[in-house]
Structures are given as C-alpha cells and as structure tokens.
Design a protein around this motif. Structure first.
Motif, PDB file in Angstrom:
ATOM      1  N   ALA A 129      -3.195 -16.906  -0.950  1.00 35.72           N
ATOM      2  CA  ALA A 129      -3.191 -17.357  -2.357  1.00 35.72           C
ATOM      3  C   ALA A 129      -1.988 -18.250  -2.628  1.00 35.72           C
ATOM      4  N   ARG A 171       4.693  -4.256  -8.877  1.00 41.31           N
ATOM      5  CA  ARG A 171       3.925  -4.970  -7.843  1.00 41.31           C
ATOM      6  C   ARG A 171       2.992  -6.044  -8.385  1.00 41.31           C
ATOM      7  N   LEU A 222      -4.630 -11.321   1.285  1.00 43.59           N
ATOM      8  CA  LEU A 222      -4.987 -12.397   0.348  1.00 43.59           C
ATOM      9  C   LEU A 222      -3.751 -13.022  -0.278  1.00 43.59           C
TER      10      LEU A 222
HETATM   11  O1  UT7 Z   1      -7.595 -13.010  -7.906  1.00 43.12           O
HETATM   12  C1  UT7 Z   1      -7.450 -13.670  -6.682  1.00 43.12           C
HETATM   13  C2  UT7 Z   1      -7.643 -12.777  -5.517  1.00 43.12           C
HETATM   14  N1  UT7 Z   1      -6.768 -11.629  -5.527  1.00 43.12           N
HETATM   15  C3  UT7 Z   1      -5.497 -11.725  -5.124  1.00 43.12           C
HETATM   16  O2  UT7 Z   1      -4.993 -12.784  -4.847  1.00 43.12           O
HETATM   17  C4  UT7 Z   1      -4.758 -10.414  -5.012  1.00 43.12           C
HETATM   18  C5  UT7 Z   1      -3.569 -10.588  -4.141  1.00 43.12           C
HETATM   19  N2  UT7 Z   1      -2.919  -9.331  -3.799  1.00 43.12           N
HETATM   20  C6  UT7 Z   1      -2.182  -8.597  -4.655  1.00 43.12           C
HETATM   21  O3  UT7 Z   1      -2.069  -8.879  -5.827  1.00 43.12           O
HETATM   22  C7  UT7 Z   1      -1.431  -7.416  -4.057  1.00 43.12           C
HETATM   23  O4  UT7 Z   1      -1.618  -7.420  -2.670  1.00 43.12           O
HETATM   24  C8  UT7 Z   1      -1.872  -6.029  -4.635  1.00 43.12           C
HETATM   25  C9  UT7 Z   1      -1.361  -5.867  -6.054  1.00 43.12           C
HETATM   26  C10 UT7 Z   1      -3.355  -5.882  -4.588  1.00 43.12           C
HETATM   27  C11 UT7 Z   1      -1.249  -4.909  -3.790  1.00 43.12           C
HETATM   28  O5  UT7 Z   1       0.174  -5.046  -3.770  1.00 43.12           O
HETATM   29  P1  UT7 Z   1       0.962  -5.009  -2.376  1.00 43.12           P
HETATM   30  O6  UT7 Z   1       2.376  -5.120  -2.725  1.00 43.12           O
HETATM   31  O7  UT7 Z   1       0.375  -6.066  -1.499  1.00 43.12           O
HETATM   32  O8  UT7 Z   1       0.656  -3.574  -1.850  1.00 43.12           O
HETATM   33  P2  UT7 Z   1      -0.043  -3.121  -0.476  1.00 43.12           P
HETATM   34  O9  UT7 Z   1      -1.499  -3.368  -0.506  1.00 43.12           O
HETATM   35  O10 UT7 Z   1       0.749  -3.679   0.674  1.00 43.12           O
HETATM   36  O11 UT7 Z   1       0.208  -1.574  -0.516  1.00 43.12           O
HETATM   37  C12 UT7 Z   1       1.530  -0.990  -0.459  1.00 43.12           C
HETATM   38  C13 UT7 Z   1       1.432   0.471  -0.730  1.00 43.12           C
HETATM   39  C14 UT7 Z   1       0.357   1.183   0.091  1.00 43.12           C
HETATM   40  O12 UT7 Z   1       0.833   2.471   0.415  1.00 43.12           O
HETATM   41  P3  UT7 Z   1       1.411   2.771   1.891  1.00 43.12           P
HETATM   42  O13 UT7 Z   1       0.269   2.462   2.823  1.00 43.12           O
HETATM   43  O14 UT7 Z   1       2.560   1.822   2.070  1.00 43.12           O
HETATM   44  O15 UT7 Z   1       1.787   4.184   1.810  1.00 43.12           O
HETATM   45  C15 UT7 Z   1      -0.790   1.329  -0.895  1.00 43.12           C
HETATM   46  O16 UT7 Z   1      -1.632   2.419  -0.589  1.00 43.12           O
HETATM   47  O17 UT7 Z   1       1.085   0.682  -2.107  1.00 43.12           O
HETATM   48  C16 UT7 Z   1      -0.033   1.551  -2.194  1.00 43.12           C
HETATM   49  N3  UT7 Z   1      -0.797   1.215  -3.376  1.00 43.12           N
HETATM   50  C17 UT7 Z   1      -0.563   1.765  -4.570  1.00 43.12           C
HETATM   51  N4  UT7 Z   1       0.338   2.678  -4.982  1.00 43.12           N
HETATM   52  C18 UT7 Z   1       0.338   3.019  -6.281  1.00 43.12           C
HETATM   53  C19 UT7 Z   1      -1.814   0.334  -3.495  1.00 43.12           C
HETATM   54  N5  UT7 Z   1      -2.244   0.294  -4.765  1.00 43.12           N
HETATM   55  C20 UT7 Z   1      -1.477   1.181  -5.454  1.00 43.12           C
HETATM   56  C21 UT7 Z   1      -1.438   1.581  -6.799  1.00 43.12           C
HETATM   57  N6  UT7 Z   1      -0.528   2.493  -7.168  1.00 43.12           N
HETATM   58  N7  UT7 Z   1      -2.277   1.073  -7.722  1.00 43.12           N
END
Ligand code: UT7
Length: 325
Positions: free
Chosen positions: A224, A36, A220
């Motif tokens: 971004a 991810r 975000l």
């Molecule tokens: O630095 C500039 C500002 N920051 C950014 O631009 C960050 C931009 N965003 C990202 O990089 C990504 O959104 C993240 C890496 C933060 C998250 O990845 P995602 O693919 O967008 O995941 P999500 O938030 O949609 O979550 C998907 C699932 C969720 O579970 P459910 O609700 O589908 O069951 C989360 O709870 O992944 C889960 N999840 C995790 N699972 C394992 C979130 N964090 C983790 C983790 N390990 N660390």
C-alpha cells in the motif's frame, strides 16, 4: 477542455461502533486499535440499511450542490465491493432512485481504489466530449462483510458513501493527470472467496465464513505504502508540479500509519495530508470522496487549489489523480 469535479456530497449511517464496543466483541483494546490504526470509531449500518441508500443520499447532495438536475447526468459509476445485490448493479439502483433517466448505470469492482477508477473512466469521456456530466459514487456497507470474530479485520472497516459530479471545466482547472493500476498476483492478501461461481453459496461456504473479507494486513501494508507513494510521485512528475504546489493530499484512509508513511515518502508536511480515519475507519471506495467532501465543506480546498488523491485496495488495485479545483 478538461474534466473536473464540480461538486461533492457524502452520507453515512447514524450507528457508531466505537473501540470500546469492539472490546466487548473480540480480544482487542482501544489502545491497540488507536496505536496500530488511528481509528477511534467507525459508522455501522443497521440490519435494514444497505449500500444504495447511502449512495443515493451522497449523490443527491452532490447534485444539489452542483445545481445540476439528475436528467443531465449521462453516466453513473458506482464504485463498491459491497453492492446491495449481485444483479442489477448498484449504479442502476442509484439511477432509479435519483431519476437519472438519461444515464447509463454501472458498478466498478476495484475495492478501495474504486472511486479513482471511476474518475479515470469518466475523465476521458468528458474531455473528449462524448458526455457532459457524470456521477461517480463510492459506497460501502463493509460491516456486513466483516467477520466479527476476526480481530484483524473487524476493527478496521466502516460504512458510508461519497459522490462527485464531474463535467467540463475551463482554463487550467480540472483533472491534470490520472492513472489506475492493478496486480492480481496479490489476490489472496484481501479477498472474499465465497458467493461467486468458483465456490458458490452453499451451507459449507457459509459455515466456513467464506463470504467474509480475509486480509493479510501486514503484507498489504508495505504494498500500500509503495504503490500510493509511487503513483503520487508519477502524477507530479508527469505534470511538472512538486508537493509544494499541492494544497492537500487525500490518501485512501486505510490506516493512519500507512498515511504517515506515504506522507513521509512524498515529503509532505502532516497538515497537508487529510485524515478522518479516527472518525470513519476504513470505508474502502467511499473513503476518498467522503474525505474530499469534508475538505471542501471545511474550506480546506477552495477554487484554484491543486489536490492529489491516491488510493490502494484489494486486488491489489491502486491509483492517483491530480486535480485543480
Ligand atoms: O484498505 C486497503 C487495504 N487494506 C490495507 O491496506 C490494510 C493494511 N494493513 C493494516 O492496516 C495493518 O496491517 C493492520 C491494522 C491490519 C494490522 O496491524 P499490524 O501492525 O500490521 O499488526 P499485525 O497483523 O502484524 O499483528 C501484530 C499482532 C499479532 O499478534 P502476535 O502474532 O504478534 O501475537 C496480531 O494477532 O497484533 C495482533 N492483532 C491484534 N491485537 C489486538 C491483530 N489485530 C489485533 C487487534 N487487537 N484488533
């Protein structure tokens, strides 16, 4: 005469936090983090290390490489969201440590876009002859603002610092276009509410973890990609260059999937887009200057090369800079 980046330097803590280490702290896995985000490890400051120490070493390396003495620097802009303390600014602390006795020191609070904010500010000061040399530093110890019970943020952020000495350059070199933007309507997509004049620092704010970063990463993500791709295209259109003319694109290292999506929108081949996110994670304002210094040290950027830098961060803020080395 244009303003250009004359030299760069970087520094980071010795401590390493791997995905395997994080598996022992929160419910996560190396596989999830790698797929991810692209991150395999990040640098982590120890209890007694703080932001200005990394900033000072990065700045000293940049000065040494430029062959410019600290006394010749007339402004120090430190981009940081994790200062040593609220007062004085980290810019002033860097000034003291490096002995830049003729400089004004200040901080820019623009999250991950801070380095390009600093570049944009000093560019016009140099181009108009108001000052000759400037030091722009991006420095963060984000791991002290991260909640290690929140798996959506703690796997992403790392610590480090990068610095650049800017000054007048001749011919067609230097900063050809630079622009910074913000949109405060997205304030709650990445924020740390505690510790300021609104909530203060109370037992409640600490118990509730209000001083930690909170992020709606998924929302975000789209902003971004849109912002970095958009401002990059704008920098190229403004100067009449195309991506074929660009030797290297250095995007803020937020997430490998964000970098890939920006590259795809710009139609730039993978090998022209620098990535060090696997080793450093997201170091916010330090990410572009660290990446830039690595590129220069590895010979990926040499004199005459056209380089496109683009950043995005909390605020939200974003920016783009097109520069010929
Ligand atoms: O630095 C500039 C500002 N920051 C950014 O631009 C960050 C931009 N965003 C990202 O990089 C990504 O959104 C993240 C890496 C933060 C998250 O990845 P995602 O693919 O967008 O995941 P999500 O938030 O949609 O979550 C998907 C699932 C969720 O579970 P459910 O609700 O589908 O069951 C989360 O709870 O992944 C889960 N999840 C995790 N699972 C394992 C979130 N964090 C983790 C983790 N390990 N660390």
């Amino acid at each position: 005469m244009n303003a250009g980046i004359i030299s760069t330097g970087h520094d980071y803590p010795e401590g390493i936090l791997t995905n395997a280490d994080l598996e022992k702290i929160v419910e996560t896995s190396d596989d999830w983090i790698t797929t991810r985000t692209g991150i395999k490890q990040r640098r982590k400051a120890s209890e007694d290390e703080y932001t200005s120490q990394f900033a000072v070493r990065a700045a000293q390396r940049a000065l040494e490489s430029a062959g410019i003495s600290p006394e010749e620097i007339e402004i120090i802009v430190c981009a940081t969201t994790t200062p040593d303390q609220i007062l004085p600014s980290t810019g002033c602390l860097i000034q003291k440590e490096i002995g830049a006795v003729n400089a004004a020191g200040m901080d820019v609070f623009a999250a991950c876009s801070g380095f390009l904010y600093g570049i944009t500010m000093v560019e016009s000061m140099i181009r108009t002859g108001q000052i000759r040399y400037a030091l722009v530093v991006g420095a963060e110890v984000l791991t002290k603002y991260v909640d290690y019970t929140d798996r959506s943020t703690c796997v992403i952020f790392g610590d480090g610092a990068g610095a650049a000495v800017l000054g007048p350059v001749e011919g067609d070199k230097g900063i050809l276009a630079t622009k910074i933007m913000s949109d405060g309507r997205y304030e709650e997509q990445l924020y740390a509410p505690g510790g300021g004049t609104k909530l203060g620092t109370t037992h409640d704010t600490i118990d509730n973890g209000e001083h930690f970063f909170k992020m709606k990463g998924n929302e975000l993500f789209k902003v971004a990609v849109r912002s970095m791709a958009g401002i990059s295209k704008e920098m190229l259109a403004k100067t009449g260059y195309t991506v074929d003319d660009v030797k290297m694109v250095i995007p803020h290292q937020a997430n490998q999937r964000i970098t890939d999506a920006v590259a795809s929108r710009l139609k730039v081949p993978e090998e022209k887009v620098y990535s060090n996110i696997a080793e450093h994670g997201n170091t916010s304002s330090a990410s572009i200057p660290i990446a830039l210094d690595e590129c220069i040290q590895e010979g990926k950027i040499v004199e005459g090369d056209l380089v496109l830098m683009t950043a995005f961060g909390g605020g939200v803020t974003w920016g783009g800079t097109l520069i010929r080395f």
